[in-house]
Write a protein that holds these residues in place. Structure first.
Motif, PDB file in Angstrom:
ATOM      1  N   ALA A 128      14.902   8.381  68.256  1.00 16.92           N
ATOM      2  CA  ALA A 128      14.910   7.566  67.038  1.00 16.92           C
ATOM      3  C   ALA A 128      16.043   8.000  66.127  1.00 16.92           C
ATOM      4  N   GLY A 129      16.422   7.115  65.213  1.00 19.19           N
ATOM      5  CA  GLY A 129      17.324   7.505  64.126  1.00 19.19           C
ATOM      6  C   GLY A 129      16.474   7.980  62.956  1.00 19.19           C
ATOM      7  N   GLY A 130      17.114   8.349  61.867  1.00 18.16           N
ATOM      8  CA  GLY A 130      16.347   8.708  60.671  1.00 18.16           C
ATOM      9  C   GLY A 130      16.348  10.206  60.402  1.00 18.16           C
ATOM     10  N   THR A 131      15.890  10.546  59.198  1.00 19.39           N
ATOM     11  CA  THR A 131      16.017  11.929  58.734  1.00 19.39           C
ATOM     12  C   THR A 131      15.009  12.889  59.369  1.00 19.39           C
ATOM     13  N   THR A 132      13.769  12.438  59.540  1.00 14.44           N
ATOM     14  CA  THR A 132      12.758  13.364  60.100  1.00 14.44           C
ATOM     15  C   THR A 132      13.045  13.647  61.572  1.00 14.44           C
ATOM     16  N   PRO A 133      13.356  12.633  62.373  1.00 17.65           N
ATOM     17  CA  PRO A 133      13.742  12.945  63.750  1.00 17.65           C
ATOM     18  C   PRO A 133      14.915  13.923  63.798  1.00 17.65           C
TER      19      PRO A 133
ATOM     20  N   GLY B  57      10.620   6.404  63.887  1.00 21.91           N
ATOM     21  CA  GLY B  57      10.398   6.662  62.473  1.00 21.91           C
ATOM     22  C   GLY B  57       9.849   5.377  61.863  1.00 21.91           C
ATOM     23  N   MET B  58       9.555   5.408  60.580  1.00 22.29           N
ATOM     24  CA  MET B  58       9.164   4.166  59.910  1.00 22.29           C
ATOM     25  C   MET B  58       9.874   4.095  58.565  1.00 22.29           C
ATOM     26  N   GLY B  59      10.451   2.955  58.272  1.00 24.24           N
ATOM     27  CA  GLY B  59      11.142   2.765  56.989  1.00 24.24           C
ATOM     28  C   GLY B  59      10.152   2.383  55.901  1.00 24.24           C
ATOM     29  N   GLU B  60      10.628   2.368  54.655  1.00 26.09           N
ATOM     30  CA  GLU B  60       9.704   2.109  53.543  1.00 26.09           C
ATOM     31  C   GLU B  60       9.145   0.691  53.527  1.00 26.09           C
TER      32      GLU B  60
ATOM     33  N   ARG C  29      26.154   6.126  63.556  1.00 26.93           N
ATOM     34  CA  ARG C  29      25.390   5.729  64.754  1.00 26.93           C
ATOM     35  C   ARG C  29      24.241   6.707  64.984  1.00 26.93           C
ATOM     36  N   ASN C  30      23.101   6.206  65.416  1.00 28.09           N
ATOM     37  CA  ASN C  30      21.975   7.087  65.746  1.00 28.09           C
ATOM     38  C   ASN C  30      22.371   8.041  66.869  1.00 28.09           C
ATOM     39  N   GLU C  31      23.171   7.515  67.807  1.00 28.99           N
ATOM     40  CA  GLU C  31      23.630   8.358  68.916  1.00 28.99           C
ATOM     41  C   GLU C  31      24.432   9.556  68.402  1.00 28.99           C
TER      42      GLU C  31
ATOM     43  N   HIS D  51       9.416  -1.075  58.690  1.00 27.07           N
ATOM     44  CA  HIS D  51      10.173  -1.324  59.930  1.00 27.07           C
ATOM     45  C   HIS D  51      10.109  -0.096  60.815  1.00 27.07           C
ATOM     46  N   THR D  52      10.285  -0.344  62.098  1.00 20.62           N
ATOM     47  CA  THR D  52      10.443   0.761  63.028  1.00 20.62           C
ATOM     48  C   THR D  52      11.519   0.379  64.015  1.00 20.62           C
ATOM     49  N   ALA D  53      12.207   1.391  64.581  1.00 19.81           N
ATOM     50  CA  ALA D  53      13.438   1.119  65.315  1.00 19.81           C
ATOM     51  C   ALA D  53      14.250   0.145  64.445  1.00 19.81           C
ATOM     52  N   SER D  54      14.772  -0.958  64.988  1.00 16.19           N
ATOM     53  CA  SER D  54      15.388  -1.947  64.091  1.00 16.19           C
ATOM     54  C   SER D  54      14.585  -3.245  64.131  1.00 16.19           C
TER      55      SER D  54
ATOM     56  N   GLU E 168      20.028   0.978  67.638  1.00 13.00           N
ATOM     57  CA  GLU E 168      21.360   1.492  67.296  1.00 13.00           C
ATOM     58  C   GLU E 168      22.006   0.546  66.308  1.00 13.00           C
ATOM     59  N   ARG E 169      22.844   1.138  65.477  1.00 13.51           N
ATOM     60  CA  ARG E 169      23.631   0.326  64.544  1.00 13.51           C
ATOM     61  C   ARG E 169      24.889  -0.133  65.285  1.00 13.51           C
ATOM     62  N   LEU E 170      25.329  -1.374  65.060  1.00  9.68           N
ATOM     63  CA  LEU E 170      26.485  -1.902  65.809  1.00  9.68           C
ATOM     64  C   LEU E 170      27.781  -1.327  65.227  1.00  9.68           C
TER      65      LEU E 170
HETATM   66  C1  6PG Z   1      17.545   3.753  61.721  1.00  7.31           C
HETATM   67  C2  6PG Z   1      16.228   4.000  62.395  1.00  7.31           C
HETATM   68  C3  6PG Z   1      15.068   3.577  61.523  1.00  7.31           C
HETATM   69  C4  6PG Z   1      14.470   4.848  60.948  1.00  7.31           C
HETATM   70  C5  6PG Z   1      13.543   4.556  59.796  1.00  7.31           C
HETATM   71  C6  6PG Z   1      13.039   5.835  59.141  1.00  7.31           C
HETATM   72  O1  6PG Z   1      18.436   3.225  62.364  1.00  7.31           O
HETATM   73  O2  6PG Z   1      17.662   4.145  60.572  1.00  7.31           O
HETATM   74  O3  6PG Z   1      16.185   3.515  63.605  1.00  7.31           O
HETATM   75  O4  6PG Z   1      14.079   2.855  62.175  1.00  7.31           O
HETATM   76  O5  6PG Z   1      13.786   5.565  61.941  1.00  7.31           O
HETATM   77  O6  6PG Z   1      14.242   3.811  58.859  1.00  7.31           O
HETATM   78  O7  6PG Z   1      14.127   6.585  58.687  1.00  7.31           O
HETATM   79  P1  6PG Z   1      13.923   7.885  57.806  1.00  7.31           P
HETATM   80  O8  6PG Z   1      13.188   8.891  58.649  1.00  7.31           O
HETATM   81  O9  6PG Z   1      15.324   8.316  57.470  1.00  7.31           O
HETATM   82  O10 6PG Z   1      13.152   7.455  56.616  1.00  7.31           O
END
Ligand code: 6PG
Length: 236
Positions: A39-44, A132-135, A78-80, A138-141, A68-70
């Motif tokens: 996953a992307g995001g701060t906690t991962p 992760g989960m956004g506020e 990029r998450n990668e 959302h999850t992933a994209s 992934e972001r384009l």
């Molecule tokens: C991204 C992630 C997105 C992320 C959540 C949580 O591209 O940002 O794929 O789904 O996991 O937004 O991100 P945080 O852990 O940073 O809050």
């Protein structure tokens, strides 16, 4: 839903890292490989840093990306790139096992290309899907209000993501749900509202993920809030 509350974001990252290490060793000893969706995001990211020094069977590990972001390869957003800097550049994982979402002129092409890579090289179910989960829930994209294909598609292009950048590629919830184990990491008070909505049955994208362990810190779910479905961290 199995929700586990942990005291801090650091505790969430530590618990997730332990879970990943166990899942990796077990998958390799039982099936010879470990297919992991990152996953992307701060906690991962915190969790990836903790795994750097872990002596795992990295050479048998395959990494996929939930979204992934384009942006072109190597771009800092990029998450990668984040996963490589935090973990993958520091462990002996063969480059051919890092199945990054390719960059293309548009999200549609990139999504199609990744779907082909998945169909050719990936073994389902994934051993572990990490999200992760956004506020906004959302999850992933997979963002609220965005329609997911009804057919069993593997990936979708996203062209109007509310979280920048607008153009992205995501695995579908149909694919993300093909897992042996799934972890959703949720930290920070900005997530409380979406968690409460999910507890009340709101069909937010993160709620489409089934059989997941949700690792949630106390900022995201203050102890005064009642809810169902809590499990002890010992059961993880
Ligand atoms: C991204 C992630 C997105 C992320 C959540 C949580 O591209 O940002 O794929 O789904 O996991 O937004 O991100 P945080 O852990 O940073 O809050």
């Amino acid at each position: 839903m199995r929700w586990v509350r942990l005291p801090t974001a650091e505790a969430v990252a530590v618990r997730a890292a332990r879970f990943i290490a166990t899942a990796c060793r077990r998958a390799v000893s039982r099936r010879g490989t470990f297919h992991w969706v990152l996953a992307g995001g701060t906690t991962p990211e915190r969790c990836y840093r903790l795994l750097r020094d872990c002596p795992l069977p990295w050479h048998k590990t395959h990494c996929w990306f939930g979204d992934e972001r384009l942006l072109p390869g190597g771009h800092p957003e990029r998450n990668e790139t984040m996963a490589r800097r935090a973990l993958l550049d520091h462990v002996p994982i063969p480059d051919a096992h890092i199945h990054a979402i390719p960059y293309a002129d548009d999200a549609g092409q990139a999504a199609m290309h990744y779907a082909r890579m998945l169909a050719e090289r990936c073994t389902l179910p994934f051993d572990l899907v990490m999200l992760g989960m956004g506020e906004d829930g959302h999850t992933a994209s997979l963002f609220p209000g965005q329609l997911e294909p009804v057919a069993a598609r593997l990936t979708i292009p996203v062209t109007k993501a509310p979280k920048p950048p607008a153009q992205r590629v995501s695995m579908t919830s149909h694919l993300l749900n093909q897992h042996r184990h799934c972890l959703i990491l949720v930290t920070g008070e900005q997530k409380t509202h979406a968690l409460r909505r999910i507890q009340h049955g709101a069909p937010l994208p993160a709620a489409r993920i089934t059989r997941a362990w949700w690792l949630i810190d106390r900022e995201a779910w203050p102890s005064g809030y009642k809810s169902d479905g809590w499990a002890s961290a010992r059961r993880l």
